[in-house]
Design a protein around this motif. Structure first.
Motif, mmCIF file in Angstrom:
data_model
loop_
_atom_site.group_PDB
_atom_site.id
_atom_site.type_symbol
_atom_site.label_atom_id
_atom_site.label_comp_id
_atom_site.label_asym_id
_atom_site.label_seq_id
_atom_site.Cartn_x
_atom_site.Cartn_y
_atom_site.Cartn_z
ATOM 1 N N GLU A 8 -6.409 -39.173 22.398
ATOM 2 C CA GLU A 8 -5.717 -37.142 22.562
ATOM 3 C C GLU A 8 -4.518 -37.004 21.224
ATOM 4 N N TYR A 9 -4.757 -36.297 20.883
ATOM 5 C CA TYR A 9 -3.422 -35.538 20.239
ATOM 6 C C TYR A 9 -3.018 -33.963 20.640
ATOM 7 N N GLU A 10 -1.973 -34.282 21.320
ATOM 8 C CA GLU A 10 -0.579 -33.726 21.765
ATOM 9 C C GLU A 10 -0.058 -31.986 20.763
ATOM 10 N N SER A 11 -1.150 -31.407 20.571
ATOM 11 C CA SER A 11 -0.758 -30.611 19.559
ATOM 12 C C SER A 11 0.141 -29.289 19.811
ATOM 13 N N GLY A 14 -1.431 -27.660 23.326
ATOM 14 C CA GLY A 14 -2.844 -27.890 24.312
ATOM 15 C C GLY A 14 -2.871 -29.059 23.621
ATOM 16 N N VAL A 15 -3.606 -30.471 24.324
ATOM 17 C CA VAL A 15 -3.832 -31.653 23.636
ATOM 18 C C VAL A 15 -5.728 -31.208 23.821
ATOM 19 N N ARG A 33 -5.020 -29.270 29.445
ATOM 20 C CA ARG A 33 -3.988 -30.604 29.794
ATOM 21 C C ARG A 33 -2.768 -29.400 28.583
ATOM 22 N N ASP A 34 -1.415 -29.789 28.962
ATOM 23 C CA ASP A 34 -0.083 -29.796 27.826
ATOM 24 C C ASP A 34 -0.219 -31.595 27.331
ATOM 25 N N LYS A 35 -0.077 -31.636 28.286
ATOM 26 C CA LYS A 35 -0.073 -33.475 28.016
ATOM 27 C C LYS A 35 -0.885 -34.459 27.856
ATOM 28 N N THR A 36 -0.509 -35.507 27.360
ATOM 29 C CA THR A 36 -1.895 -36.704 26.582
ATOM 30 C C THR A 36 -2.117 -37.342 27.703
#
Length: 162
Positions: A8-11, A14-15, A33-36
């Motif tokens: 997962e990459y937290e951009s 958004g994830v 989701r906002d967080k990985t």
């Protein structure tokens, strides 16, 4: 089939869930989701790490093209459309009709739209660069707000890099 791995990459928008094998990336999709949730693990294949790093460079405005291997999973027509999408360069836009003309099937506008909507390699196969022939934003699986953000992001860095 090879074992699937997830990273997962937290951009900033958004994830992003990255799925792939040792050979290539199969899917890059936005999560709501906002967080990985999945932390980096030792057994993550190099190709997923390369994708992660290149997405990070893209969001930092450093990268305009992607070089890691990816795997198209779709019909021959869909693969043709997705390949044509990669010809819309960074910070530029095109329409379904432009892609239909590019693939030599001018009447396939709806089919191009359908194939565009089935793209599982967000950002890398730049379906966010497709807008209506009237210049307005059209649907985007990640949400129109993300599409608008990505286009503004690319335009802001295109000015810096040219």
């Amino acid at each position: 089939m090879s074992k699937l791995h997830k990273l997962e990459y937290e951009s900033p928008i958004g994830v992003i869930e990255i799925w792939g094998t040792d050979e290539g990336i199969c899917s890059i999709m936005f999560s709501e989701r906002d967080k990985t949730e999945n932390v980096m693990q030792d057994e993550v294949p190099k190709v997923l790490m390369d994708c992660f790093d290149q997405l990070d460079e893209y969001f930092k405005g450093i990268r305009q093209e992607f070089t890691f291997p990816y795997i198209f999973e779709g019909t021959n027509f869909q693969k043709t459309v997705w390949t044509a999408l990669t010809r819309i360069t960074y910070a530029k836009t095109g329409s379904y009709k432009d892609i239909a003309v590019l693939i030599g099937n001018e009447k396939a506008i709806r089919a191009v739209g359908s194939a565009n909507g089935k793209n599982k390699l967000s950002i890398v196969i730049p379906c966010h660069r497709i807008i209506g022939s009237n210049g307005k934003l059209t649907g985007y699986a990640g949400g129109l707000w993300r599409k608008e953000w990505l286009l503004k992001h690319e335009r802001s860095f295109k000015k810096v890099m040219t």
